[in-house]
Design a protein around this motif. Sequence first.
Motif, short mmCIF file in Angstrom:
data_model
loop_
_atom_site.label_atom_id
_atom_site.label_comp_id
_atom_site.label_asym_id
_atom_site.label_seq_id
_atom_site.Cartn_x
_atom_site.Cartn_y
_atom_site.Cartn_z
N ILE A 21 0.84 -1.10 0.06
CA ILE A 21 0.16 0.02 0.04
C ILE A 21 0.97 1.40 -0.17
N ALA A 22 0.66 2.00 -0.94
CA ALA A 22 1.47 3.37 -1.17
C ALA A 22 0.46 4.58 -0.78
N LEU A 23 0.87 5.30 0.17
CA LEU A 23 -0.22 6.37 0.54
C LEU A 23 0.57 7.82 0.30
N ASN A 24 -0.07 8.74 -0.50
CA ASN A 24 -0.02 9.94 -0.83
C ASN A 24 -0.36 10.68 0.32
N VAL A 25 0.60 11.08 1.44
CA VAL A 25 -0.03 11.62 2.31
C VAL A 25 -0.55 13.38 2.26
N THR A 26 -0.41 13.74 1.16
CA THR A 26 -0.99 15.02 0.89
C THR A 26 -2.51 15.06 0.31
N THR A 27 -2.66 13.96 -0.47
CA THR A 27 -4.13 13.73 -1.19
C THR A 27 -4.91 12.76 -0.31
N GLY A 28 -4.14 11.91 0.50
CA GLY A 28 -4.93 10.76 1.11
C GLY A 28 -5.29 10.03 0.34
N LYS A 29 -4.94 9.77 -0.84
CA LYS A 29 -5.24 8.66 -1.94
C LYS A 29 -4.11 7.26 -1.50
N ALA A 30 -4.46 6.28 -1.56
CA ALA A 30 -3.56 5.09 -1.50
C ALA A 30 -3.89 4.06 -2.81
N SER A 31 -2.58 3.79 -3.22
CA SER A 31 -2.68 2.56 -4.15
C SER A 31 -2.11 1.24 -3.62
N ALA A 32 -2.49 0.15 -4.24
CA ALA A 32 -2.21 -1.10 -3.55
C ALA A 32 -2.09 -2.09 -4.49
N PHE A 33 -1.09 -3.11 -4.35
CA PHE A 33 -1.28 -4.29 -5.26
C PHE A 33 -2.39 -5.07 -4.58
N VAL A 34 -3.13 -5.71 -5.60
CA VAL A 34 -4.44 -6.53 -5.09
C VAL A 34 -4.03 -7.61 -5.63
N GLU A 35 -4.40 -8.89 -4.90
CA GLU A 35 -4.55 -10.43 -5.09
C GLU A 35 -5.82 -10.63 -4.73
N ALA A 36 -6.59 -11.18 -5.63
CA ALA A 36 -7.97 -11.72 -5.37
C ALA A 36 -8.23 -13.20 -5.91
N SER A 37 -9.38 -13.91 -5.54
CA SER A 37 -9.63 -15.24 -5.95
C SER A 37 -9.48 -15.32 -7.42
N ALA A 38 -9.91 -14.39 -8.26
CA ALA A 38 -10.19 -14.50 -9.65
C ALA A 38 -8.63 -14.04 -10.24
N VAL A 39 -8.11 -13.29 -9.55
CA VAL A 39 -6.81 -12.91 -9.85
C VAL A 39 -5.69 -12.92 -8.99
N PRO A 40 -5.28 -14.40 -8.87
CA PRO A 40 -4.21 -14.72 -7.76
C PRO A 40 -2.87 -14.09 -8.06
N THR A 41 -2.49 -13.85 -9.34
CA THR A 41 -1.22 -13.13 -9.78
C THR A 41 -1.03 -11.77 -9.37
N GLY A 42 -2.33 -11.22 -9.12
CA GLY A 42 -2.50 -9.79 -8.71
C GLY A 42 -2.40 -8.87 -9.68
N MET A 43 -2.79 -7.45 -9.21
CA MET A 43 -2.77 -6.12 -10.32
C MET A 43 -2.59 -4.90 -9.19
N GLN A 44 -1.95 -4.02 -9.80
CA GLN A 44 -1.91 -2.86 -9.22
C GLN A 44 -3.00 -1.91 -9.38
N ILE A 45 -3.60 -1.39 -8.27
CA ILE A 45 -4.77 -0.54 -8.33
C ILE A 45 -4.53 0.92 -7.97
N THR A 46 -4.58 1.89 -8.58
CA THR A 46 -4.30 3.34 -8.21
C THR A 46 -5.42 3.99 -7.39
N ASP A 47 -4.95 4.53 -6.59
CA ASP A 47 -6.18 5.49 -5.58
C ASP A 47 -7.41 4.42 -5.06
N LEU A 48 -7.09 3.27 -4.91
CA LEU A 48 -7.98 2.11 -4.34
C LEU A 48 -8.67 2.66 -2.81
N LEU A 49 -7.98 3.30 -2.00
CA LEU A 49 -8.38 3.54 -0.59
C LEU A 49 -8.08 5.07 -0.55
#
Length: 109
Positions: A21-49
């Motif tokens: 999880i990478a947090l931009n402390v100025t904007t409060g937006k955080a990106s993360a590398f997401v692994e899920a049941s359908a995508v076990p190899t994962g993907m990067q999602i920008t501004d997820l949190l």
Amino acid sequence: ITHKGALLFSSTAGFVTLQKIALNVTTGKASAFVEASAVPTGMQITDLLIFTGGTNRIKQNGTWKNAKVALATSISGGDPASLFASQLGLSAGSLASGMTIGSARVTLG
């Protein structure tokens, strides 16, 4: 700021794991590398949190206390709440876009 460790959301039907999880402390937006049941190899999602509120003193003393952490209302792939619900085997609409998923204390160190 990059988070060490992971957040795991799971059910009997599936899982969603947030790592790097990478947090931009100025904007409060955080990106993360997401692994899920359908995508076990994962993907990067920008501004997820989105981190808001609390006491953000990152610039003064390296801490952000009692930040509210919520799912974004939209991401490049659509609605993050729908993504989480489908991967966890929950019915459509059972999770809301922008819903609070917890609170956080961010400490630089």
